[in-house]
Design a protein around this motif. Sequence first.
Motif, PDB file in Angstrom:
ATOM      1  N   ILE A 123     -11.185  -4.647   5.927  1.00  0.00           N
ATOM      2  CA  ILE A 123     -11.011  -6.062   5.617  1.00  0.00           C
ATOM      3  C   ILE A 123      -9.606  -6.470   6.035  1.00  0.00           C
ATOM      4  N   GLU A 124      -9.422  -7.736   6.365  1.00  0.00           N
ATOM      5  CA  GLU A 124      -8.096  -8.225   6.730  1.00  0.00           C
ATOM      6  C   GLU A 124      -7.216  -8.318   5.485  1.00  0.00           C
ATOM      7  N   VAL A 125      -5.953  -7.957   5.666  1.00  0.00           N
ATOM      8  CA  VAL A 125      -5.021  -7.953   4.533  1.00  0.00           C
ATOM      9  C   VAL A 125      -4.769  -9.380   4.042  1.00  0.00           C
ATOM     10  N   GLU A 126      -4.757 -10.333   4.943  1.00  0.00           N
ATOM     11  CA  GLU A 126      -4.492 -11.721   4.541  1.00  0.00           C
ATOM     12  C   GLU A 126      -5.599 -12.281   3.653  1.00  0.00           C
ATOM     13  N   ARG A 127      -6.811 -11.781   3.800  1.00  0.00           N
ATOM     14  CA  ARG A 127      -7.918 -12.284   2.985  1.00  0.00           C
ATOM     15  C   ARG A 127      -7.806 -11.856   1.524  1.00  0.00           C
ATOM     16  N   LEU A 128      -7.050 -10.787   1.268  1.00  0.00           N
ATOM     17  CA  LEU A 128      -6.949 -10.293  -0.105  1.00  0.00           C
ATOM     18  C   LEU A 128      -6.184 -11.255  -1.004  1.00  0.00           C
ATOM     19  N   ALA A 129      -5.368 -12.111  -0.416  1.00  0.00           N
ATOM     20  CA  ALA A 129      -4.599 -13.058  -1.229  1.00  0.00           C
ATOM     21  C   ALA A 129      -5.496 -14.060  -1.946  1.00  0.00           C
ATOM     22  N   HIS A 130      -6.701 -14.297  -1.432  1.00  0.00           N
ATOM     23  CA  HIS A 130      -7.618 -15.254  -2.057  1.00  0.00           C
ATOM     24  C   HIS A 130      -8.349 -14.654  -3.269  1.00  0.00           C
ATOM     25  N   PHE A 131      -8.189 -13.353  -3.503  1.00  0.00           N
ATOM     26  CA  PHE A 131      -8.862 -12.700  -4.632  1.00  0.00           C
ATOM     27  C   PHE A 131      -7.877 -12.217  -5.695  1.00  0.00           C
ATOM     28  N   ARG A 132      -6.603 -12.431  -5.519  1.00  0.00           N
ATOM     29  CA  ARG A 132      -5.618 -11.902  -6.465  1.00  0.00           C
ATOM     30  C   ARG A 132      -5.786 -12.525  -7.853  1.00  0.00           C
ATOM     31  N   ARG A 133      -5.942 -13.835  -7.896  1.00  0.00           N
ATOM     32  CA  ARG A 133      -6.036 -14.500  -9.202  1.00  0.00           C
ATOM     33  C   ARG A 133      -7.364 -14.183  -9.883  1.00  0.00           C
ATOM     34  N   ASP A 134      -8.460 -14.155  -9.132  1.00  0.00           N
ATOM     35  CA  ASP A 134      -9.760 -13.882  -9.752  1.00  0.00           C
ATOM     36  C   ASP A 134      -9.877 -12.437 -10.216  1.00  0.00           C
ATOM     37  N   PHE A 135      -9.296 -11.498  -9.463  1.00  0.00           N
ATOM     38  CA  PHE A 135      -9.371 -10.087  -9.830  1.00  0.00           C
ATOM     39  C   PHE A 135      -8.261  -9.652 -10.773  1.00  0.00           C
ATOM     40  N   GLY A 136      -7.303 -10.517 -11.033  1.00  0.00           N
ATOM     41  CA  GLY A 136      -6.222 -10.179 -11.958  1.00  0.00           C
ATOM     42  C   GLY A 136      -5.300  -9.102 -11.419  1.00  0.00           C
ATOM     43  N   ILE A 137      -4.797  -9.290 -10.213  1.00  0.00           N
ATOM     44  CA  ILE A 137      -3.864  -8.346  -9.590  1.00  0.00           C
ATOM     45  C   ILE A 137      -2.483  -8.991  -9.573  1.00  0.00           C
ATOM     46  N   PRO A 138      -1.602  -8.639 -10.519  1.00  0.00           N
ATOM     47  CA  PRO A 138      -0.299  -9.304 -10.589  1.00  0.00           C
ATOM     48  C   PRO A 138       0.769  -8.660  -9.712  1.00  0.00           C
ATOM     49  N   VAL A 139       0.434  -7.620  -8.955  1.00  0.00           N
ATOM     50  CA  VAL A 139       1.440  -6.899  -8.175  1.00  0.00           C
ATOM     51  C   VAL A 139       1.309  -7.290  -6.706  1.00  0.00           C
ATOM     52  N   ASN A 140       2.310  -6.871  -5.924  1.00  0.00           N
ATOM     53  CA  ASN A 140       2.289  -7.119  -4.484  1.00  0.00           C
ATOM     54  C   ASN A 140       1.249  -6.208  -3.831  1.00  0.00           C
ATOM     55  N   VAL A 141       0.212  -6.805  -3.257  1.00  0.00           N
ATOM     56  CA  VAL A 141      -0.916  -6.035  -2.742  1.00  0.00           C
ATOM     57  C   VAL A 141      -0.495  -5.187  -1.550  1.00  0.00           C
ATOM     58  N   ARG A 142       0.267  -5.755  -0.626  1.00  0.00           N
ATOM     59  CA  ARG A 142       0.657  -5.012   0.571  1.00  0.00           C
ATOM     60  C   ARG A 142       1.543  -3.825   0.218  1.00  0.00           C
ATOM     61  N   GLU A 143       2.410  -3.993  -0.733  1.00  0.00           N
ATOM     62  CA  GLU A 143       3.278  -2.887  -1.136  1.00  0.00           C
ATOM     63  C   GLU A 143       2.486  -1.784  -1.832  1.00  0.00           C
ATOM     64  N   VAL A 144       1.506  -2.151  -2.633  1.00  0.00           N
ATOM     65  CA  VAL A 144       0.663  -1.144  -3.284  1.00  0.00           C
ATOM     66  C   VAL A 144      -0.137  -0.361  -2.243  1.00  0.00           C
ATOM     67  N   ILE A 145      -0.630  -1.048  -1.226  1.00  0.00           N
ATOM     68  CA  ILE A 145      -1.406  -0.381  -0.179  1.00  0.00           C
ATOM     69  C   ILE A 145      -0.544   0.630   0.572  1.00  0.00           C
ATOM     70  N   LEU A 146       0.678   0.238   0.914  1.00  0.00           N
ATOM     71  CA  LEU A 146       1.547   1.111   1.693  1.00  0.00           C
ATOM     72  C   LEU A 146       2.090   2.273   0.866  1.00  0.00           C
ATOM     73  N   LYS A 147       2.042   2.186  -0.451  1.00  0.00           N
ATOM     74  CA  LYS A 147       2.475   3.302  -1.288  1.00  0.00           C
ATOM     75  C   LYS A 147       1.473   4.441  -1.299  1.00  0.00           C
ATOM     76  N   HIS A 148       0.236   4.179  -0.860  1.00  0.00           N
ATOM     77  CA  HIS A 148      -0.823   5.186  -0.927  1.00  0.00           C
ATOM     78  C   HIS A 148      -1.430   5.371   0.467  1.00  0.00           C
TER      79      HIS A 148
END
Length: 482
Positions: A308-333
Amino acid sequence: MTRVLQRFIYTTQVSSHLIQLQFGPFNSTTQRRWKKPAVTAQTRLEDRTRDLKLDNLMTNLRKLSLILSFHSLMSGRRRGPFVSVQIMSRWNRIVGLNVPIGGFLRKYPHVFDVFPHPVKRNICCKLTSKMTLLLQEESNAIRDMESDTVNRIKKLLMISVTGTLHIHALRLIKRELGLPDDFRESILSKYNEFELVDLEIVKLIDRDGVPEDLKVAEVEKWREREYKEKWLSEFETKYAFPINFPTGFKIKAGFKPKLKEWQRLPYVKPYEQKESFRASSCGGIERFEKRAVGILHELLCLTVEKMIEVERLAHFRRDFGIPVNVREVILKHPGIFYISTKGSTQMLFLREAYCKDCLVSPNPVYIVRRKMLDLVLMRRRNTRELTRRPRDVKESVGGDWNGGGDLEGDFVISILENFDDDNDDDENDQSNWGRIFFNIRSPLPSTLTDTTLWSLSLIDGSRKLASTPPHLCLIACVHLLV
């Protein structure tokens, strides 16, 4: 004197960042603080270990996406399935093509069919029959997987904190989820499990009435297999994730103990109700991040191609309750996710789902899209059959040519048999020739010279007979004279 001292002090302060004073008696007490290099999402993205297989796959998928973008623009026109090449050259900026349209069309003869217009005589383009059949096969596969598509939408709504999702967010990833173009009418309005709260919001009506098997994440199935097959303890596998590091990944000192501790860290799973815990508690921030990892892992598992495109994940942050930086979490793992920067977008891959550049567990939609990609990667290979333009040539079907039906005045001659290019023996050549019949609508020539030119022109018109030996041509001429 005072003005001179003031000017000296001013110039020294201004150029202090440019002039680096050496160590001496007058600055011996001056301490320079060593700044630790900042570790941000950008630095992690630049320093990550690259996966060449997935990068090459992303490069090839970029070519396929350009072709599909042209197809969507061509299919939106009312005049027919073809369009002028001059008009296609105006779509370069819309599609994102950086090369001339003529060179782009010549690269993919198995996808685009370029031909002159029968009336206006301008150059037109349309999709080949192979590509059209694959597109139809893809739409049929999506239609057949409608029940699986409904379950995917249910799972996404159960992951949501409020049980609702924006239709605009689903529309952005409809290709990744395998949704049809009219999924709002064909799925959301068709099934009673969904309710349109607003024009752009969909809600799951009965969240508690969903079957229990839909509330199990894909990683839970992997944990169960690891527990039963490898005889690992429940303490090791209860909150663990599959880890697959890319080739060339350097494991630093102290990395393995931290990874082992993170694998054992409990967290709130995607389909569970979110519990309130403080970030200042023991492992509070790590639990937030691990829940985000679990949600992203489940979202990628629900996609068709596990990306999936990384930019599309920003549209699900509020609905999924993700309060952290998604790109930084991805690059940590890097053992769970991989971000490819090939092309104009950043694509997120699930590492465990891929073996080199192929999906481990393919589905019908992925198989059809892989066939499209293979057709694109053929480029100009195997184009001999595409350049065949049979003119006044008909192949016989059946037994003896004298035993066929009425030919309505056409003179039919059985000349040669099928020729095998790989065989050099004349005897084998004559035995391997199949029966081919020429439909001659013009009167027969009278002289030997005209007969020779006439027969050679017929042979020259077919690509199958381009390598005809001379003595067989003379045999054909003798047959014509008799």
